[in-house]
Design a protein around this motif. Structure first.
Motif, PDB file in Angstrom:
ATOM      1  N   UNK A 351       0.842  -1.205   0.000  1.00  0.00           N
ATOM      2  CA  UNK A 351       0.000   0.000   0.000  1.00  0.00           C
ATOM      3  C   UNK A 351       0.872   1.247   0.000  1.00  0.00           C
ATOM      4  N   UNK A 352       0.884   1.940  -1.129  1.00  0.00           N
ATOM      5  CA  UNK A 352       1.596   3.217  -1.264  1.00  0.00           C
ATOM      6  C   UNK A 352       3.037   3.140  -0.765  1.00  0.00           C
ATOM      7  N   UNK A 353       3.743   2.095  -1.183  1.00  0.00           N
ATOM      8  CA  UNK A 353       5.139   1.923  -0.772  1.00  0.00           C
ATOM      9  C   UNK A 353       6.040   2.816  -1.630  1.00  0.00           C
ATOM     10  N   UNK A 354       6.807   3.666  -0.976  1.00  0.00           N
ATOM     11  CA  UNK A 354       7.725   4.558  -1.678  1.00  0.00           C
ATOM     12  C   UNK A 354       9.124   3.940  -1.728  1.00  0.00           C
ATOM     13  N   UNK A 355       9.772   4.097  -2.858  1.00  0.00           N
ATOM     14  CA  UNK A 355      11.161   3.674  -3.014  1.00  0.00           C
ATOM     15  C   UNK A 355      11.990   4.890  -3.409  1.00  0.00           C
ATOM     16  N   UNK A 356      13.263   4.869  -3.062  1.00  0.00           N
ATOM     17  CA  UNK A 356      14.122   6.032  -3.308  1.00  0.00           C
ATOM     18  C   UNK A 356      14.096   6.516  -4.752  1.00  0.00           C
ATOM     19  N   UNK A 357      14.059   5.571  -5.705  1.00  0.00           N
ATOM     20  CA  UNK A 357      14.284   5.945  -7.094  1.00  0.00           C
ATOM     21  C   UNK A 357      13.056   5.808  -8.001  1.00  0.00           C
ATOM     22  N   UNK A 358      11.865   5.653  -7.441  1.00  0.00           N
ATOM     23  CA  UNK A 358      10.661   5.727  -8.266  1.00  0.00           C
ATOM     24  C   UNK A 358      10.371   7.195  -8.571  1.00  0.00           C
ATOM     25  N   UNK A 359       9.781   7.461  -9.736  1.00  0.00           N
ATOM     26  CA  UNK A 359       9.411   8.828 -10.078  1.00  0.00           C
ATOM     27  C   UNK A 359       8.372   9.361  -9.089  1.00  0.00           C
ATOM     28  N   UNK A 360       8.379  10.666  -8.840  1.00  0.00           N
ATOM     29  CA  UNK A 360       7.386  11.251  -7.944  1.00  0.00           C
ATOM     30  C   UNK A 360       5.963  10.888  -8.383  1.00  0.00           C
ATOM     31  N   UNK A 361       5.163  10.462  -7.435  1.00  0.00           N
ATOM     32  CA  UNK A 361       3.782  10.084  -7.731  1.00  0.00           C
ATOM     33  C   UNK A 361       3.595   8.606  -8.000  1.00  0.00           C
TER      34      UNK A 361
END
Length: 400
Positions: A351-361
């Protein structure tokens, strides 16, 4: 008497803690064994950078104490981009090494060759390194999950771009004649819809061919002014170079798997790549736009400490970094329930996992009915010595 009670309490507490731990194959109090296959040799050997980056990232995690005190043992074997070899090495990982999962194995044909085997054995085939749509089929293959947006989705957004920019285009398609290439074709045709007659030629090639020059000569002869270049790095580099040698100047769309500056663009010469169109879902470390980005700083810190000397222009590094980071997040979510069943349970509830190098959004999201963690792309154009993003995030959900 008090000492006896204290001893008894300690024993019961230890038993309770032990009872809470659930381990699948490849897991103990001290290690987690993860399997992988990658083409360290053969026509797609450039892709081995992904696994090499993952191995370095896991060394970093181990140096920092591992996953809840458990060291990651990353067993990565060469399959030379040959499905029969993939079968052999995958069986070795499952039956001899007894790994917890097969993680981010590379290639559409390679993963297709072992998908039924791994599902029959109930072994997670996790974050497959291929954008084929077949990895998002939890009803029939509940132990298989991809990672990247699908090739079909990518082909779809390219077709939509061409319709907008070149509504009277004559389209030529160079494609790798396997599941990888055919998924793109499916997306391109779906994106063109009732304008599919714009396609004037299609040339399929086999990865065993030493050169694809003759296919490019045929495509140029059609008078096409748009070229879809659906190829892995070795052949994409050949195509870019040959198009330039022929003096052909089509709108050239390049599959993202071959957009690496280090592996593809730089070797054929920046001058031959000007104006190429591709797509991305992660930040390109070569793009000056990210020079102050916290995610890029974290990536560079990792490379400084654990993968020095690597060509940082190779965006395949980012592929490996993202997937390794996602796996570490997932393993931490598993806690002390490191069973194959819980691995897939956690993987299907991202659920809405952010990674350092994914594009914003862009974030990782899955559900028990949706095994596609990433679903969006952004187009980019090669100018000067780097790629430049343009437009908004785009999606085109592939229909299985």
């Amino acid at each position: 008497m008090e000492a006896v009670w204290l001893c008894l309490f300690a024993v019961l507490a230890a038993q309770a803690m032990a009872a809470e731990k659930k381990y699948g194959p490849g897991v103990s109090d001290t290690e987690i064994r993860i399997g992988n296959t990658s083409p360290y040799s053969g026509p797609a050997s450039a892709f081995s950078m992904v696994a090499r980056t993952e191995e370095a990232y896991f060394r970093k995690i181990n140096a920092e104490g591992g996953i809840n005190g458990r060291r990651i043992v990353f067993l990565s074997y060469d399959d030379a981009y040959s499905p029969p070899k993939t079968v052999e090495q995958t069986r070795r990982l499952v039956e001899s090494d007894e790994v917890l999962m097969v993680f981010n194995a590379l290639g559409t044909a390679a993963n297709s060759a072992v998908q039924k085997y791994l599902n029959a054995r109930k072994v997670p085939q996790l974050f497959v390194s291929s954008g084929a749509g077949k990895w998002n089929d939890p009803q029939n293959f509940p132990w298989t999950m991809g990672f990247t947006p699908s090739y079909e989705t990518e082909g779809f957004i390219y077709a939509r771009y061409v319709l907008r920019e070149r509504p009277a285009a004559r389209i030529a398609i160079l494609f790798q004649n396997d599941d990888f290439g055919k998924d793109y074709l499916k997306g391109i045709r779906r994106g063109l819809g009732d304008k599919a007659a714009m396609i004037v030629a299609e040339e399929g090639f086999d990865v065993s061919e030493p050169t694809i020059d003759s296919h490019l000569v045929k495509l140029k002869a059609t008078g096409a002014d748009v070229l879809f270049d659906i190829a892995t790095p070795k052949f994409a580099a050949q195509a870019i170079k040959k198009v330039s040698e022929l003096g052909w100047k089509p709108l050239h769309l390049l599959s993202y798997v071959s957009a690496s500056i280090g592996s593809v663009i730089k070797p054929v010469g920046f001058e031959n790549a000007q104006g190429l169109i591709s797509a991305a879902y992660f930040k390109d470390p070569n793009d000056p736009a990210w020079k102050d980005d916290a995610g890029l700083k974290a990536l560079n810190g990792f490379l400084d400490g654990h993968f020095p000397g690597v060509d940082r222009g190779d965006t395949l590094i980012v592929n490996g970094y993202n997937t390794a980071q996602a796996l570490v997040y997932l393993l931490k979510q598993c806690g002390d329930d490191l069973t194959r069943e819980n691995v897939m349970r956690q993987a299907s509830h991202l659920k809405d996992v952010e990674l350092d190098m994914l594009l914003p959004g862009i974030r990782l999201n899955t559900s028990p009915r949706d095994f596609a963690p990433v679903k969006q792309w952004q187009l980019m154009r090669f100018e000067g010595t780097t790629w430049h993003l343009f437009g908004d995030l785009m999606s085109g959900e592939a229909k299985n």
